[in-house]
Design an enzyme around this catalytic site. Structure first.
Site, PDB file in Angstrom:
ATOM      1  N   HIS A   1      -6.050   1.565  -4.244  1.00  0.00           N
ATOM      2  CA  HIS A   1      -4.980   1.103  -3.347  1.00  0.00           C
ATOM      3  C   HIS A   1      -4.492  -0.290  -3.731  1.00  0.00           C
ATOM      4  CE1 HIS A   1      -7.717  -1.469  -0.551  1.00  0.00           C
ATOM      5  NE2 HIS A   1      -8.314  -1.292  -1.714  1.00  0.00           N
TER       6      HIS A   1
ATOM      7  N   HIS B   1      -2.722   1.317   6.953  1.00  0.00           N
ATOM      8  CA  HIS B   1      -3.024   1.190   5.526  1.00  0.00           C
ATOM      9  C   HIS B   1      -3.323   2.572   4.948  1.00  0.00           C
ATOM     10  CE1 HIS B   1      -4.158  -1.020   1.941  1.00  0.00           C
ATOM     11  NE2 HIS B   1      -5.258  -0.273   1.831  1.00  0.00           N
TER      12      HIS B   1
ATOM     13  N   CYS C   1       0.807  -1.217   0.000  1.00  0.00           N
ATOM     14  CA  CYS C   1       0.000   0.000   0.000  1.00  0.00           C
ATOM     15  C   CYS C   1       0.844   1.273   0.000  1.00  0.00           C
ATOM     16  CB  CYS C   1      -0.972   0.001   1.169  1.00  0.00           C
ATOM     17  SG  CYS C   1      -0.182  -0.039   2.807  1.00  0.00           S
TER      18      CYS C   1
END
Length: 284
Positions: free
Chosen positions: A259, A247, A202
């Site tokens: 993402h 994240h 990520c």
């Protein structure tokens, strides 16, 4: 007065007496004398006599043992009617009254500990086993991801984030351009620790896109979130960052996120699945 004259035995009585004596003499002559050995009791009767004697001996011995066993009772606890036995100190102690013992307060107040025991239910055992399986699976996934990362890194020979920082591909920066560059990598596989088009995680994905605009970022979602300014979701535009706990990704508009999600998935756009996030804008 009449005179008593003894009567003489008549002749018949004398004759009968003589015959009886003669017959008895004949019987003795005809009947053989009894042998001394024959007069002894039969062999079969001897054990009976010896058994009787043995029984008498056993009974005598038993009476003696019972009498002997009764003696220690007087030796240990002599009665008052037996003055020949002296009273021992041990016997006097058995007759003593209850005693009182004084204990110091600090001893009385001393804490007492005891072992504790808690039973473990079958559900708890199963939960522990499941947690262990999950931990082992996570470790196996991490090892596999590292191996995959090494394989992708070896297969990629294009520019890295460091190369773009030294020579940015897009000298001018705006949110729309950032989002458009990010969409070029949709479908790139997730690789733990990845920061090239061979594979992204990520924060590696966000770092690589911003590097092309000459903006250096740490390889960390928390560090990237700290670089920008937090704004309201109502003001968010595609190209802003969606920051979550552990994240992050690009805001894609309409409550969506672009993402690199997790191991086994690829870079994609999807709805934001939680309310625990905030929006950060870079460059202001």
């Amino acid at each position: 007065m009449a005179r008593f004259t003894p009567r003489r035995p008549n002749a018949q009585l004398k004759r009968n007496t003589k015959k009886a004596v003669a017959r008895k003499s004949r019987d003795r002559a005809v009947t053989p004398s009894v042998d001394t050995a024959a007069a002894k009791p039969l062999a079969s009767t001897r054990p009976l006599r010896r058994g009787a004697v043995a029984n008498v001996a056993v009974m005598t011995l038993a009476v003696g043992i019972v009498g002997t066993l009764a003696i220690p009772a007087y030796a240990f606890a002599p009665g008052s009617n037996l003055p020949q036995f002296g009273t021992s100190a041990e016997t006097e102690l058995t007759k003593a009254q209850a005693q009182s013992v004084e204990v110091a307060d600090d001893v009385i107040a001393a804490p007492v500990t005891k072992d504790g025991f808690e039973a473990v239910t079958a559900a708890e055992i199963e939960a522990a086993a499941e947690a262990k399986r999950q931990a082992e699976a996570a470790e196996a996934a991490r090892v596999a991801a590292e191996a995959e990362m090494a394989s992708y890194a070896a297969s990629y020979d294009g520019p890295s984030a460091g190369d773009f920082l030294a020579n940015p591909a897009y000298p001018s920066y705006d949110l729309g351009s950032v989002y458009n560059v990010a969409t070029q990598y949709i479908g790139t596989p997730y690789v733990y620790g990845g920061a090239t088009p061979a594979g992204f995680d990520c924060s590696g994905f966000v770092m690589y896109v911003f590097a092309q605009f000459g903006i250096g970022m740490p390889h960390s979602s928390a560090g990237q979130g700290a670089m920008g300014t937090r704004i309201s979701e109502a003001d968010a535009q595609p190209g802003d960052l969606v920051i979550m706990d552990g994240h992050d990704g690009f805001y894609a508009g309409n409550g969506m996120i672009l993402h690199a999600p997790y191991e086994g998935a690829s870079v994609r756009v999807q709805p934001i699945w939680t309310s625990d996030y905030y929006i950060v804008r870079i460059g202001i």
